[in-house]
Scaffold this motif. Structure first.
Motif, PDB file in Angstrom:
ATOM      1  N   THR A  17       0.767  -1.245   0.006  1.00 51.77           N
ATOM      2  CA  THR A  17       0.202  -0.581   0.079  1.00 51.77           C
ATOM      3  C   THR A  17       0.623   1.109   0.308  1.00 51.77           C
ATOM      4  OG1 THR A  17       0.040   0.220   2.543  1.00 51.77           O
ATOM      5  CG2 THR A  17      -1.914  -1.328   1.515  1.00 51.77           C
ATOM      6  N   VAL A  18       1.723   1.582   0.435  1.00 55.02           N
ATOM      7  CA  VAL A  18       3.131   1.874   0.479  1.00 55.02           C
ATOM      8  C   VAL A  18       3.087   2.995  -0.671  1.00 55.02           C
ATOM      9  CG1 VAL A  18       5.205   3.380   0.629  1.00 55.02           C
ATOM     10  CG2 VAL A  18       4.287   1.229   1.997  1.00 55.02           C
ATOM     11  N   THR A  19       3.509   2.434  -2.045  1.00 54.72           N
ATOM     12  CA  THR A  19       3.171   3.336  -3.338  1.00 54.72           C
ATOM     13  C   THR A  19       1.856   4.153  -3.450  1.00 54.72           C
ATOM     14  OG1 THR A  19       4.844   1.669  -3.660  1.00 54.72           O
ATOM     15  CG2 THR A  19       4.274   3.066  -5.014  1.00 54.72           C
ATOM     16  N   ALA A  20       1.065   3.117  -3.149  1.00 54.06           N
ATOM     17  CA  ALA A  20      -0.247   3.857  -3.958  1.00 54.06           C
ATOM     18  C   ALA A  20      -0.617   4.740  -3.125  1.00 54.06           C
ATOM     19  CB  ALA A  20      -1.348   2.921  -2.917  1.00 54.06           C
ATOM     20  N   LYS A  21      -0.432   4.822  -1.481  1.00 55.68           N
ATOM     21  CA  LYS A  21      -0.740   6.450  -1.100  1.00 55.68           C
ATOM     22  C   LYS A  21      -0.084   7.658  -1.221  1.00 55.68           C
ATOM     23  CE  LYS A  21      -1.445   3.586   3.497  1.00 55.68           C
ATOM     24  NZ  LYS A  21      -1.636   3.079   4.740  1.00 55.68           N
ATOM     25  N   SER A  22       1.350   6.871  -1.496  1.00 53.86           N
ATOM     26  CA  SER A  22       2.440   7.920  -1.950  1.00 53.86           C
ATOM     27  C   SER A  22       1.907   8.860  -3.163  1.00 53.86           C
ATOM     28  CB  SER A  22       3.837   7.195  -2.917  1.00 53.86           C
ATOM     29  OG  SER A  22       5.005   8.384  -2.639  1.00 53.86           O
ATOM     30  N   THR A  23       0.874   7.400  -4.296  1.00 51.64           N
ATOM     31  CA  THR A  23       1.165   7.995  -5.409  1.00 51.64           C
ATOM     32  C   THR A  23      -0.286   9.217  -5.279  1.00 51.64           C
ATOM     33  OG1 THR A  23       1.351   6.091  -6.541  1.00 51.64           O
ATOM     34  CG2 THR A  23      -0.327   7.401  -7.022  1.00 51.64           C
ATOM     35  N   HIS A  24      -1.236   8.669  -4.439  1.00 55.33           N
ATOM     36  CA  HIS A  24      -2.683  10.061  -3.648  1.00 55.33           C
ATOM     37  C   HIS A  24      -1.858  10.732  -3.530  1.00 55.33           C
ATOM     38  CE1 HIS A  24      -4.640  11.312   0.221  1.00 55.33           C
ATOM     39  NE2 HIS A  24      -5.554  11.459  -1.568  1.00 55.33           N
ATOM     40  N   GLU A  25      -0.505  11.159  -2.648  1.00 59.45           N
ATOM     41  CA  GLU A  25      -0.220  12.059  -1.741  1.00 59.45           C
ATOM     42  C   GLU A  25       0.442  13.756  -2.461  1.00 59.45           C
ATOM     43  OE1 GLU A  25      -0.854  13.424   1.542  1.00 59.45           O
ATOM     44  OE2 GLU A  25      -2.017  11.834   1.493  1.00 59.45           O
ATOM     45  N   THR A  26       1.482  12.097  -4.221  1.00 58.66           N
ATOM     46  CA  THR A  26       1.628  13.215  -4.947  1.00 58.66           C
ATOM     47  C   THR A  26       0.847  14.564  -5.254  1.00 58.66           C
ATOM     48  OG1 THR A  26       3.570  11.645  -4.804  1.00 58.66           O
ATOM     49  CG2 THR A  26       3.299  12.912  -6.940  1.00 58.66           C
ATOM     50  N   ILE A  27      -0.424  13.676  -6.193  1.00 53.97           N
ATOM     51  CA  ILE A  27      -1.255  14.423  -6.989  1.00 53.97           C
ATOM     52  C   ILE A  27      -2.346  15.077  -6.637  1.00 53.97           C
ATOM     53  CG2 ILE A  27      -3.764  13.633  -8.283  1.00 53.97           C
ATOM     54  CD1 ILE A  27      -2.343  10.811  -9.307  1.00 53.97           C
ATOM     55  N   ARG A  28      -2.439  14.574  -4.800  1.00 58.02           N
ATOM     56  CA  ARG A  28      -3.218  15.694  -4.072  1.00 58.02           C
ATOM     57  C   ARG A  28      -2.184  17.169  -3.933  1.00 58.02           C
ATOM     58  NH1 ARG A  28      -3.155  16.816   0.512  1.00 58.02           N
ATOM     59  NH2 ARG A  28      -1.631  15.654   1.249  1.00 58.02           N
ATOM     60  N   ARG A  29      -1.151  16.761  -3.569  1.00 61.58           N
ATOM     61  CA  ARG A  29      -0.132  17.877  -3.675  1.00 61.58           C
ATOM     62  C   ARG A  29      -0.103  19.186  -4.544  1.00 61.58           C
ATOM     63  NH1 ARG A  29       3.432  14.818  -1.565  1.00 61.58           N
ATOM     64  NH2 ARG A  29       4.859  15.292  -3.645  1.00 61.58           N
ATOM     65  N   GLU A  30       0.325  18.094  -6.068  1.00 58.55           N
ATOM     66  CA  GLU A  30       0.140  19.405  -7.050  1.00 58.55           C
ATOM     67  C   GLU A  30      -1.071  19.602  -7.040  1.00 58.55           C
ATOM     68  OE1 GLU A  30       2.347  19.688  -8.063  1.00 58.55           O
ATOM     69  OE2 GLU A  30       4.312  18.429  -7.347  1.00 58.55           O
ATOM     70  N   LEU A  31      -2.585  18.910  -7.733  1.00 58.70           N
ATOM     71  CA  LEU A  31      -3.387  19.720  -7.679  1.00 58.70           C
ATOM     72  C   LEU A  31      -3.829  21.355  -6.101  1.00 58.70           C
ATOM     73  CD1 LEU A  31      -5.626  16.174  -8.713  1.00 58.70           C
ATOM     74  CD2 LEU A  31      -5.290  18.282  -9.721  1.00 58.70           C
ATOM     75  N   GLU A  32      -3.379  20.814  -5.641  1.00 57.76           N
ATOM     76  CA  GLU A  32      -3.929  21.737  -4.131  1.00 57.76           C
ATOM     77  C   GLU A  32      -2.489  22.468  -3.687  1.00 57.76           C
ATOM     78  OE1 GLU A  32      -4.122  19.309  -0.373  1.00 57.76           O
ATOM     79  OE2 GLU A  32      -6.009  18.961  -0.837  1.00 57.76           O
ATOM     80  N   HIS A  33      -1.907  22.939  -4.819  1.00 59.16           N
ATOM     81  CA  HIS A  33      -0.625  23.787  -5.063  1.00 59.16           C
ATOM     82  C   HIS A  33      -1.037  24.984  -5.011  1.00 59.16           C
ATOM     83  CE1 HIS A  33       3.240  26.133  -6.795  1.00 59.16           C
ATOM     84  NE2 HIS A  33       4.329  24.839  -6.183  1.00 59.16           N
ATOM     85  N   GLN A  34      -0.296  25.699  -4.614  1.00 64.31           N
ATOM     86  CA  GLN A  34      -1.113  27.425  -4.150  1.00 64.31           C
ATOM     87  C   GLN A  34      -1.035  28.186  -5.345  1.00 64.31           C
ATOM     88  OE1 GLN A  34       1.813  29.655  -2.336  1.00 64.31           O
ATOM     89  NE2 GLN A  34       3.773  29.254  -3.958  1.00 64.31           N
ATOM     90  N   ASP A  35      -0.196  27.966  -7.283  1.00 65.52           N
ATOM     91  CA  ASP A  35      -0.936  28.623  -8.025  1.00 65.52           C
ATOM     92  C   ASP A  35      -1.972  27.248  -8.782  1.00 65.52           C
ATOM     93  OD1 ASP A  35       1.695  29.360  -8.339  1.00 65.52           O
ATOM     94  OD2 ASP A  35       2.718  28.621  -8.174  1.00 65.52           O
ATOM     95  N   SER A  36      -2.482  26.258  -8.516  1.00 65.14           N
ATOM     96  CA  SER A  36      -3.274  25.133  -9.075  1.00 65.14           C
ATOM     97  C   SER A  36      -4.667  26.295  -8.918  1.00 65.14           C
ATOM     98  CB  SER A  36      -3.745  24.133  -8.710  1.00 65.14           C
ATOM     99  OG  SER A  36      -4.871  23.781  -9.164  1.00 65.14           O
ATOM    100  N   PRO A  37      -5.764  26.599 -10.098  1.00 69.90           N
ATOM    101  CA  PRO A  37      -6.949  26.706  -9.677  1.00 69.90           C
ATOM    102  C   PRO A  37      -7.655  26.488  -8.861  1.00 69.90           C
ATOM    103  CG  PRO A  37      -6.861  25.711 -11.850  1.00 69.90           C
ATOM    104  CD  PRO A  37      -5.609  25.820 -10.947  1.00 69.90           C
ATOM    105  N   LEU A  38      -7.836  25.384  -8.325  1.00 61.68           N
ATOM    106  CA  LEU A  38      -8.544  24.762  -7.956  1.00 61.68           C
ATOM    107  C   LEU A  38      -7.699  24.838  -6.096  1.00 61.68           C
ATOM    108  CD1 LEU A  38      -8.066  21.194  -8.611  1.00 61.68           C
ATOM    109  CD2 LEU A  38      -9.631  22.504  -9.200  1.00 61.68           C
TER     110      LEU A  38
END
Length: 299
Positions: A17-38
């Protein structure tokens, strides 16, 4: 012959499960980046599917990630009496940020953060390619969906929360309830119900399905993991436990003896069988159960 307890116990183990959780965190972090419209939107980003529900087995790869917008939502008020429907319409105004806007913002952000060549816009999801330390991911942009049960005011309302999105090719509505799916599965697996036997036995059945496909007992498209999980959710709690051999026999025997026509999905909001693309075929379910019997007898 019978499938040995040792084999069933091995099949019950959860995959990594480690890589799956890491994948989720990576994508979440990029979508929530301060420059993101989201970044300024009310958005939930969470795992769904086997990794979220602890039913993943060795060999499971793609990670399913929901990106759920809450600031705008779709609703079903058809169950409300007419006076409550009127109160609802008076309380809410039309959204100004729509589904198409949100999906495009998610798509543009993923392309900008991961590179255009890593992102494919699919019919139901946005696919993010695997990379070093990251699994492939299916990202599902969706709006919150509310199935209303009561509405008197903004402070006195009740609804079942789900998600809704539109397919890109047909514009077809897809409604699901991943949070309820998770909560109901955790409840059935609890000490008060199956005492921790439910989710391990789902993994047993998923591995058994793979063995059936390998032995040409079952067609490869016959039993997707989600449908197998929902099928087992309908089996009474007292069929789980004792040993994996006992559970295997008790579950299969119960499924043989009870007509599945009215079985529900694990979310308890939709029927498992029907003609919609998000429902299962009765013939496929029967083939799965018969395959479980054949695999046991031929082991």
């Amino acid at each position: 012959m019978a499938i040995p307890e040792s084999q069933l116990e091995t099949w019950s183990h959860q995959g990594a499960t480690v890589t799956a959780k890491s994948t989720h965190e990576t994508i979440r972090r990029e979508l929530e980046h301060q420059d993101s419209p989201l970044a300024s939107k009310d958005v939930d980003i969470y795992l769904q599917g086997s990794y979220r529900n602890s039913t993943n087995i060795r060999g499971d790869s793609d990670v399913d990630i929901v990106v759920q917008l809450n600031g705008s939502f779709w609703r079903d008020i058809s169950r409300l009496p007419s006076d409550q429907q009127a109160l609802y319409r008076d309380a809410y105004s039309d959204a100004t940020y729509h589904w198409a806007d949100f999906r495009q913002d998610v798509l543009d952000t993923l392309r900008e953060r991961f590179g255009y060549h890593q992102i494919v816009s699919g019919n139901k999801s946005i696919k993010v390619s695997a990379d070093s330390g990251r699994l492939a991911a299916d990202v599902v942009p969706c709006l919150q969906f509310r199935s209303y049960r009561r509405f008197f005011s903004l402070s006195d309302q009740s609804y079942v929360e789900g998600i809704k999105f539109l397919t890109q090719n047909e514009g077809r509505e897809v409604i699901n309830f991943p949070k309820l799916h998770y909560e109901n599965g955790a409840c059935k697996n609890s000490a008060d119900n199956t005492n921790g036997w439910y989710k391990p036995f789902i993994r047993v059945c998923k591995n058994a399905r793979n063995a059936m496909i390998s032995e040409r007992i079952l067609h490869s498209q016959c039993a997707p993991s989600y449908f197998v999980e929902c099928l087992l959710y309908n089996v009474p709690d007292n069929c789980f436990g004792g040993s994996f051999e006992d559970t295997y026999c008790d579950v299969v025997r119960w499924l043989q003896d009870n007509p599945p026509d009215s079985f529900v999905c694990q979310n308890e909001q939709t029927y498992l069988f029907g003609n919609e693309p998000e429902q299962w075929s009765l013939d496929y379910a029967r083939a799965f159960v018969e395959g479980m019997i054949t695999l046991w007898n031929q082991w």
